[in-house]
Design an enzyme around this catalytic site. Structure first.
Site, PDB file in Angstrom:
ATOM      1  N   LYS A  58      82.227  61.787  62.056  1.00  0.00           N
ATOM      2  CA  LYS A  58      82.008  61.304  60.688  1.00  0.00           C
ATOM      3  C   LYS A  58      83.292  61.441  59.900  1.00  0.00           C
ATOM      4  CE  LYS A  58      77.240  62.500  61.278  1.00  0.00           C
ATOM      5  NZ  LYS A  58      77.173  63.517  62.354  1.00  0.00           N
ATOM      6  N   TRP A 102      81.441  56.150  60.383  1.00  0.00           N
ATOM      7  CA  TRP A 102      81.169  56.731  61.690  1.00  0.00           C
ATOM      8  C   TRP A 102      82.106  56.151  62.738  1.00  0.00           C
ATOM      9  CZ3 TRP A 102      75.222  57.396  62.818  1.00  0.00           C
ATOM     10  CH2 TRP A 102      74.690  58.259  61.846  1.00  0.00           C
TER      11      TRP A 102
END
Ligand code: ADP
Length: 546
Positions: free
Chosen positions: A440, A445
């Site tokens: 993250k 992501w």
């Protein structure tokens, strides 16, 4: 209206009877380091009966757990049928676990008997005094039983397999059991907390075996010779033993000879037609085959699963050895077959490859959905990314010992896989990561698997493992740990540049470390927990690109 059909239960004993008679001349071949041992399925049937009689004499009368601590071999196969057949529960212990975990698992399952290969006795001896419910140990193969008897103490009686089975009847009156009762027990390796037990039923193992035999599964048939590299102590060797008895495929068992050289020799010598293993086994085999030309022409395909199969591995096998790699996904909780990547009709070229890179298409027995962060079901459009959830008759609905399914892993009758990805309208799963491995970075992501696959496409790279590490500015950033091919060289800057060809720049790792080998879990997967820990402890000398 009730159906008019017979309600004959789907029992493991029926699979045994079928395989041992209809396919009685099929064989299980076991590696020994010299000439392999051979046993026909008819003999497996007779030995399963003898073992069941012996276990009954050791006090196994109900659903007691009979554990195995064994490699993939003929005797393990005999136990696979004898134990569930008689109504007891086969508990396959993972020989690669740490002693603490083994002890926890065997005590949690309340194992009554342990069947052990003589070559694994030293490992078992270490934990045996702590296995409080074990009363009998049966040793397969030559061993110094006197020494073991001495260390086992009064609580445990030690038997030799051959002696225990000698003179027993070769038939057994297999009981009519409830097909929904437990037949076999596996524990997940438990990356957090204690390992959790999954109890397969006779029915679930049967239905799963049918799926393994289906053309869209592994397509096993009576002319196959199946090399089961994936351990029988890990997710039931992907169902290959039971499916082989169903289909009449012969089994080739590597026992403890799991290195690339003996595997290659088994493929060539035994004319294996299909084989199943995790990617690391195939990576090693590829390196070996490149250097030692071997006749692998008998292989119609190899199944790769357990962790993501790098596309580069598929291409290398095809281009250099004419071997077709098929990608599959599953987990202990799903028996384990969840999906197999066989492209739909009418596709070829690049499009076909794109299907083959995915984790595969779900069969009728596995319903799948993708769920977003707040629990909303996302469209199966091949683009919406969330957690994969599955349900079906060979998917576990809870863990052993839980009264009700725990919320962390189950939601409204679905299993939460902990895998993150997308589902296409035609049922293909594409995983980007495990939820706990996704990186993250500044609210975005990054898929560690995508970076690994891209890196492993570089000719100098043998293996690459990418993990998220703390970063002051972005929260987390990728760290690339790389194992180079023997004799090859590459710099972080070169690898970074190589990745820039296929991935967005903001996703590329700044931190690089060259390592000797990627740490692996008990079943040969990249152990990312260990990599993160080594980095945190300053054990990895990471170079930082600016
Ligand atoms: P563990 O790895 O925790 O011991 P399992 O052996 O049951 O337990 O592993 C199941 C997990 O392995 C899946 O949830 C998934 O994360 C991973 N896995 C299995 N097959 C694949 C695949 N083809 N691609 C990516 N991940 C996979």
């Amino acid at each position: 209206m009730r159906s008019t059909m017979m309600d004959t239960p789907l029992l493991i004993s029926r699979l045994l009877e079928h395989g041992a008679t209809v396919h009685g001349s099929a064989e299980v071949v076991t590696a020994t380091g010299a000439e392999p041992r051979r046993m026909t399925y008819a003999q497996v049937g007779r030995d399963a009966a003898r073992l069941a009689h012996a276990l009954r004499d050791l006090g196994v009368t109900g659903d007691q757990r009979v554990a195995t601590f064994m490699w993939n071999n003929a005797e393990h196969l005999v136990a696979y049928f004898a134990v569930p057949g008689m109504g007891a529960v086969l508990h396959t212990l993972n020989i690669r676990l740490f002693p603490d975990q083994l002890t926890y698992i065997a005590n949690h399952a309340e194992d009554h008997v342990v069947l052990v290969d003589h070559t694994l006795l030293p490992l078992l001896a270490k934990v045996l005094p702590q296995l409080t419910t074990v009363r009998h140990v049966v040793v397969n193969g030559p061993a110094d039983l006197a020494a073991l008897r001495h260390s086992a103490g009064d609580r445990v009686t030690v038997h030799a397999w051959e002696e225990l089975l000698a003179g027993r009847p070769e038939t057994y009156d297999w009981p009519e059991l409830d097909e929904r009762d437990a037949a076999a027990l596996c524990y997940t390796s438990g990356t957090t907390g204690n390992p959790k037990g999954v109890a397969y039923s006779h029915r679930s193992l049967w239905l799963h075996a049918l799926q393994v035999c289906m053309p869209e599964g592994f397509g096993l048939g009576a002319t196959d010779r199946t090399l089961a590299v994936v351990p029988m102590f890990h997710a039931m060797s992907w169902g290959l033993p039971y499916a082989s008895f169903m289909a009449g495929s012969s089994l080739i068992m590597p026992d403890r000879f799991l290195q690339a050289e003996p595997l290659a020799a088994m493929i060539a010598g035994e004319r294996a037609t299909i084989a199943g293993a995790v990617p690391t086994i195939w990576t090693d085999l590829l390196t070996y085959l490149d250097a030692h030309p071997t006749d692998t022409s008998s292989l119609r395909e190899v199944i790769v699963g357990g962790s993501a199969c790098p596309p580069a591995l598929m291409h290398a096998f095809l281009e250099r050895h004419d071997i077709r790699v098929i990608h599959a996904w599953g987990m202990t909780e799903t028996s384990p077959l969840g999906s197999v990547a066989r492209p739909p009709a009418g596709v070829d070229g690049e499009q076909e490859w794109r299907y083959r890179y995915t984790q595969g298409r779900v069969p009728a027995g596995v319903a799948a959905r993708i769920v977003g962060a707040s629990g909303e079901v996302l469209p199966a459009d091949g683009a919406s990314v969330g957690e994969l959830e599955v349900r079906g008759p060979w998917v576990t609905g809870r863990y052993l010992g839980e009264e009700t399914p725990g919320e962390e892993k189950f939601r409204d009758g679905w299993l939460r896989t902990g895998d993150v990805g997308a589902l296409s309208a035609d049922g293909f799963i594409t995983l980007t990561d495990r939820a706990k491995d996704v990186i993250k970075s500044g609210g975005e992501w990054i898929s560690s698997v995508e970076l690994e696959n891209a890196l492993m496409a570089h000719p100098a790279v043998l293996e690459a493992c990418v993990v998220g590490v703390p970063d002051e500015r972005w929260g987390e950033r990728p760290l690339a740990t790389v194992v180079l091919q023997e004799g090859a060289s590459a710099t972080p800057a070169q690898l970074h540049e190589f990745l820039a060809g296929t991935l967005a720049r903001w996703q590329l790792p700044e931190r690089w470390a060259f390592i000797e080998a990627v740490p692996k879990t008990s079943v040969g997967k990249f152990d990312k927990k260990v990599v993160r820990q080594r980095y945190a402890e300053g054990d990895l000398r990471a170079e930082q690109l600016t």
